[in-house]
Design an enzyme around this catalytic site. Sequence first.
Site, short mmCIF file in Angstrom:
data_model
loop_
_atom_site.label_atom_id
_atom_site.label_comp_id
_atom_site.label_asym_id
_atom_site.label_seq_id
_atom_site.Cartn_x
_atom_site.Cartn_y
_atom_site.Cartn_z
N GLU B 61 0.90 -1.29 0.09
CA GLU B 61 0.07 -0.10 0.02
C GLU B 61 0.90 1.40 -0.01
OE1 GLU B 61 -0.83 -2.60 1.83
OE2 GLU B 61 -2.97 -3.03 1.14
N HIS B 130 -11.49 -4.31 8.46
CA HIS B 130 -11.89 -4.54 7.15
C HIS B 130 -13.41 -3.58 6.93
CE1 HIS B 130 -9.41 -7.50 6.82
NE2 HIS B 130 -9.40 -7.55 5.50
#
Lengths: 324, 329
Positions: B61, B130
């Site tokens: 990321e 999440h």
Amino acid sequence: MTDSYAELSPQTLHDLLHQMLLIRAFEESAEQLYLQGMIHGTMHLSIGQEGSAVGACAALRPTDYILSTHRGHGHCIAKGARVDQMMAEFFGKESGYCRGRGGSMHMADVDTGNLGANGIVAGGVPMAAGVGLSIQMQRQDRVALVFFGDGATNEGAFHESLNLAAIWNLPVVYFCENNQYAMSMAIGRASKVDRLSERAAAYGIPGVTVDGNDMLAVYRMTCEAVERARSGGGPTLIEALTYRWKGHSKSDKQRYRTKEEVKEWQDRDPIARLAQKMIEGAMLTEDALARLQAQVDEEIATAIEFAKASPEPDPTTILEGVYA
Amino acid sequence: MSRELTYAEAIREAIDLAMARDERVFLVGEDVGVYGGAFGVTDGLYQKYGAARVRDTPISEAGIAGVATGAALTGMRPIAEIQFMDFITLSMEQLVLQAAKLRFMLGGKVEVPFVLRTPAGAGTGAAAQHSESLENWFVHVPGLKVVMPSTPADAKGLLLAAIEDPNPVIFVEHKLLYRTKGVVPEGYYTTPLSRSEIKRTGRDVTIVATSLMVARAMEAATELAREGIEAEIVDPRTLKPLDAEPLVQSVCKTGRVLIVHEACKTGGFGGELAAILAESEAFDYLDAPIRRLAGLDIPVPYNRELERRMVPQVTDIVEAARRLTKEAR
């Protein structure tokens, strides 16, 4: 056919020596100005590292990009920046490269392909992969060279960037200036691997170690890496062994190293070594060297005058530059 | 002739149109290629544009954000995807210290035009790591823009506008909105950033809502109307830079405002809106305190009922709005 490594002409060597002297004079005057209270903040001087800055940039074209570190004044000059606009930036003036908004750690000269010094260790490294991808996708005949230090090789972002450049075969040269210390942490304590260039194997790319204080060796090694990148051969990791004569920043008491060690490295001064080589090769005389020194002193003095005479930013413009 | 698309299809259509018209635009992220995106948003684009322009990455990321920044800095228009907004935490340095600040630090001499798309929100049972809604972190960073579309038509138009925008834009999609349908105009069009929209007019109470909460507020408004309470629903769409004027004018009109967002209340965007309203001319027209309805200050629980209770539901909005109309100064 390549236009990469070629023996440098006496004139080019003269210009590169001039560049190295200019960097040193710039750094020394910056230190003086700071001690006199004329510049605020802090600075990360690259005295002693002129060989790697100049050798690396000499292998690049004006259209190639560099990304630099917090210790980036030398890279900036080596890539073609003007010392007066750099000095003005130091003074926080409107005529500085960054309109006084960036200062030492964010010095950039976009016109000469310098995408900026960076206040975050390894900050430029992931961006370099993006620049490389950009070059590749636009089919440009350019390379990106990113400078970073030994400390940066332990940032996670370093790992991510080299891996991306490797899998995508990007035209990036990863140039590590291993000056033996992060801030106070010696590289031997920070890495179990002897040579940082060995880390290249983890990404499947070539890695080389070079004497960073031998400007010509740096130049030759960088030419190879640049040529590889430019011809589609992908990235290289170069480790240049060098040393910073001064502390990390202005607040550094240098408790982590000995005066003897500093002296040892000063005896390997990259400027003295190049000058010596040129004198032995009858390309330079002691007089010419003295004239060159006087010339750079003059250039720096002029730059300081320019900076002093330049206007401060207009406070009513304080909100400018946040959004395009 | 109007046709309906899902929110996901609308986003895909926007990306397709942008990529067709501008070769500088490309996708980069995890599983955006053959897989078609974790939520199917980019499905089919790999087949159409190929691996170079619909570019899968390893799990990196920080690398994704860095690549977007470096590519945008040097002439490209990346659309980066961070698979779950939770993982944007791994991109923070490149987004906050580089992308957001480069233009300012370099005296206005560079631009960093990219869009970072990311699915956010709870309700899929994916639990705490999440299900995040971190938009207010980015509202707090000068130099970034933050967009949260609530409908398919807005999603398409705002995304096309964001791609055209020369700044780094964080484009926050909601997972539970992907399958919702709405009328979406055909062809290329842009919905301006920094333009709030009145989604429903009313005179009794203003409800300012973002993302998924807009649809819930609309449902709540239907129920409230049965009780004779007409709610005006304002959707900022762009959180930063915010177009506050329609919000202010609405509150001047109704005198009562309920702010609804999914992200947990403390430190959420609602606090920012409440302060903006309190500092505006709307203050003189308030008949009741400014009220916020937001997520509970807890990580998102796994248990389905607990997860449901954590986030404002339609009934919560109805009750809060009803209570607000009965409050007096």
